[in-house]
Design a protein around this motif. Structure first.
Motif, PDB file in Angstrom:
ATOM      1  N   ILE A  49      44.475 -56.138  36.748  1.00 53.56           N
ATOM      2  CA  ILE A  49      43.118 -56.676  36.716  1.00 53.56           C
ATOM      3  C   ILE A  49      43.179 -58.154  36.356  1.00 53.56           C
ATOM      4  N   SER A  50      42.317 -58.939  36.961  1.00 55.92           N
ATOM      5  CA  SER A  50      42.285 -60.372  36.657  1.00 55.92           C
ATOM      6  C   SER A  50      40.878 -60.899  36.921  1.00 55.92           C
ATOM      7  N   ARG A  51      40.615 -62.101  36.436  1.00 58.66           N
ATOM      8  CA  ARG A  51      39.314 -62.708  36.694  1.00 58.66           C
ATOM      9  C   ARG A  51      39.483 -64.193  36.932  1.00 58.66           C
ATOM     10  N   ASP A  52      38.634 -64.721  37.762  1.00 55.16           N
ATOM     11  CA  ASP A  52      38.584 -66.144  38.076  1.00 55.16           C
ATOM     12  C   ASP A  52      37.258 -66.662  37.534  1.00 55.16           C
ATOM     13  N   ARG A  53      37.299 -67.248  36.351  1.00 57.71           N
ATOM     14  CA  ARG A  53      36.064 -67.666  35.699  1.00 57.71           C
ATOM     15  C   ARG A  53      35.391 -68.804  36.449  1.00 57.71           C
ATOM     16  N   ALA A  54      36.167 -69.630  37.102  1.00 56.90           N
ATOM     17  CA  ALA A  54      35.592 -70.772  37.815  1.00 56.90           C
ATOM     18  C   ALA A  54      34.756 -70.333  39.002  1.00 56.90           C
ATOM     19  N   ASN A  55      35.128 -69.196  39.597  1.00 58.92           N
ATOM     20  CA  ASN A  55      34.443 -68.736  40.800  1.00 58.92           C
ATOM     21  C   ASN A  55      33.675 -67.435  40.604  1.00 58.92           C
ATOM     22  N   ASN A  56      33.510 -67.023  39.352  1.00 57.53           N
ATOM     23  CA  ASN A  56      32.725 -65.816  39.052  1.00 57.53           C
ATOM     24  C   ASN A  56      33.225 -64.600  39.819  1.00 57.53           C
ATOM     25  N   MET A  57      34.532 -64.383  39.769  1.00 46.85           N
ATOM     26  CA  MET A  57      35.119 -63.271  40.499  1.00 46.85           C
ATOM     27  C   MET A  57      36.037 -62.464  39.584  1.00 46.85           C
ATOM     28  N   MET A  58      36.114 -61.177  39.857  1.00 51.46           N
ATOM     29  CA  MET A  58      37.073 -60.303  39.204  1.00 51.46           C
ATOM     30  C   MET A  58      37.835 -59.572  40.301  1.00 51.46           C
ATOM     31  N   PHE A  59      39.110 -59.247  40.009  1.00 52.36           N
ATOM     32  CA  PHE A  59      39.955 -58.629  41.016  1.00 52.36           C
ATOM     33  C   PHE A  59      40.684 -57.419  40.442  1.00 52.36           C
ATOM     34  N   LEU A  60      41.060 -56.525  41.345  1.00 51.72           N
ATOM     35  CA  LEU A  60      41.948 -55.424  40.991  1.00 51.72           C
ATOM     36  C   LEU A  60      43.006 -55.345  42.094  1.00 51.72           C
ATOM     37  N   GLN A  61      44.208 -55.784  41.761  1.00 52.75           N
ATOM     38  CA  GLN A  61      45.318 -55.679  42.688  1.00 52.75           C
ATOM     39  C   GLN A  61      45.951 -54.307  42.518  1.00 52.75           C
ATOM     40  N   MET A  62      45.978 -53.541  43.592  1.00 56.02           N
ATOM     41  CA  MET A  62      46.472 -52.166  43.532  1.00 56.02           C
ATOM     42  C   MET A  62      47.702 -52.047  44.421  1.00 56.02           C
ATOM     43  N   ASN A  63      48.830 -51.768  43.795  1.00 57.73           N
ATOM     44  CA  ASN A  63      50.094 -51.603  44.516  1.00 57.73           C
ATOM     45  C   ASN A  63      50.592 -50.170  44.381  1.00 57.73           C
ATOM     46  N   SER A  64      51.530 -49.813  45.221  1.00 59.01           N
ATOM     47  CA  SER A  64      52.128 -48.464  45.183  1.00 59.01           C
ATOM     48  C   SER A  64      51.051 -47.389  45.143  1.00 59.01           C
ATOM     49  N   LEU A  65      50.082 -47.512  46.008  1.00 58.50           N
ATOM     50  CA  LEU A  65      48.957 -46.587  46.003  1.00 58.50           C
ATOM     51  C   LEU A  65      49.392 -45.172  46.352  1.00 58.50           C
ATOM     52  N   LYS A  66      48.709 -44.220  45.730  1.00 61.61           N
ATOM     53  CA  LYS A  66      48.995 -42.795  45.918  1.00 61.61           C
ATOM     54  C   LYS A  66      47.741 -42.100  46.460  1.00 61.61           C
ATOM     55  N   PRO A  67      47.908 -40.977  47.128  1.00 64.42           N
ATOM     56  CA  PRO A  67      46.725 -40.254  47.612  1.00 64.42           C
ATOM     57  C   PRO A  67      45.738 -39.919  46.494  1.00 64.42           C
ATOM     58  N   GLU A  68      46.244 -39.686  45.298  1.00 66.13           N
ATOM     59  CA  GLU A  68      45.339 -39.375  44.183  1.00 66.13           C
ATOM     60  C   GLU A  68      44.535 -40.574  43.691  1.00 66.13           C
ATOM     61  N   ASP A  69      44.821 -41.741  44.206  1.00 66.12           N
ATOM     62  CA  ASP A  69      43.993 -42.909  43.902  1.00 66.12           C
ATOM     63  C   ASP A  69      42.727 -42.957  44.766  1.00 66.12           C
ATOM     64  N   THR A  70      42.620 -42.078  45.732  1.00 70.58           N
ATOM     65  CA  THR A  70      41.455 -42.055  46.607  1.00 70.58           C
ATOM     66  C   THR A  70      40.186 -41.818  45.802  1.00 70.58           C
ATOM     67  N   ALA A  71      39.222 -42.726  45.930  1.00 77.11           N
ATOM     68  CA  ALA A  71      37.978 -42.644  45.158  1.00 77.11           C
ATOM     69  C   ALA A  71      37.067 -43.787  45.575  1.00 77.11           C
ATOM     70  N   VAL A  72      35.838 -43.729  45.096  1.00 73.29           N
ATOM     71  CA  VAL A  72      34.963 -44.891  45.146  1.00 73.29           C
ATOM     72  C   VAL A  72      35.221 -45.697  43.879  1.00 73.29           C
ATOM     73  N   PHE A  73      35.509 -46.974  44.044  1.00 73.79           N
ATOM     74  CA  PHE A  73      35.798 -47.860  42.919  1.00 73.79           C
ATOM     75  C   PHE A  73      34.574 -48.703  42.618  1.00 73.79           C
ATOM     76  N   TYR A  74      34.244 -48.798  41.328  1.00 74.79           N
ATOM     77  CA  TYR A  74      33.081 -49.550  40.869  1.00 74.79           C
ATOM     78  C   TYR A  74      33.506 -50.633  39.893  1.00 74.79           C
ATOM     79  N   CYS A  75      32.893 -51.795  39.994  1.00 74.76           N
ATOM     80  CA  CYS A  75      33.067 -52.781  38.934  1.00 74.76           C
ATOM     81  C   CYS A  75      31.855 -52.720  38.007  1.00 74.76           C
TER      82      CYS A  75
END
Length: 124
Positions: free
Chosen positions: A70-96
């Motif tokens: 997880i990371s955030r860019d305060r200058a641009n009012n953005m937040m991120f979630l970098q997801m690597n090595s994804l698994k089928p059990e990660d399947t979902a609706v993601f909410y911030c």
């Protein structure tokens, strides 16, 4: 009222990567702790990761540690979630989510504002 706009979801094969974004228009972003949650069909919304208003403190669910960042860019009012090595059990609706103040929550009911969600589907 704080508006949260997620993007970046999609379909990916197991082992692949996706980067989710959460845009937070307005000047309030700097004062909010932020979090990512996910909800699969028939399950409760679960904590994924959170980041403090300053960006210096982060928390992760055990199930995603070492794979998600997880990371955030305060200058641009953005937040991120970098997801690597994804698994089928990660399947979902993601909410911030956002909460004003210095506390960085890990419980869904502590957050004040929510985005509309973005679907992540990981195929096996």
């Amino acid at each position: 009222q704080v508006q949260l706009i997620e993007s970046g979801g999609g379909l990916v094969q197991a082992g692949g990567s996706l980067r989710l974004s959460c845009a937070v228009p307005g000047r309030a972003f700097a004062m909010y702790a932020m979090g990512w949650f996910r909800q699969a069909p028939g399950t409760e919304r679960e904590f994924v990761a959170s980041i403090s208003w300053s960006g210096t403190t982060t928390y992760y669910a055990d199930s995603v540690k070492g794979r998600f960042t997880i990371s955030r860019d305060r200058a641009n009012n953005m937040m991120f979630l970098q997801m690597n090595s994804l698994k089928p059990e990660d399947t979902a609706v993601f909410y911030c989510a956002a909460k004003a103040g210095v506390v960085t929550p890990r419980l869904a009911n502590e957050y004040e504002y929510w985005g509309q969600g973005t679907q992540v589907t990981v195929s096996s």
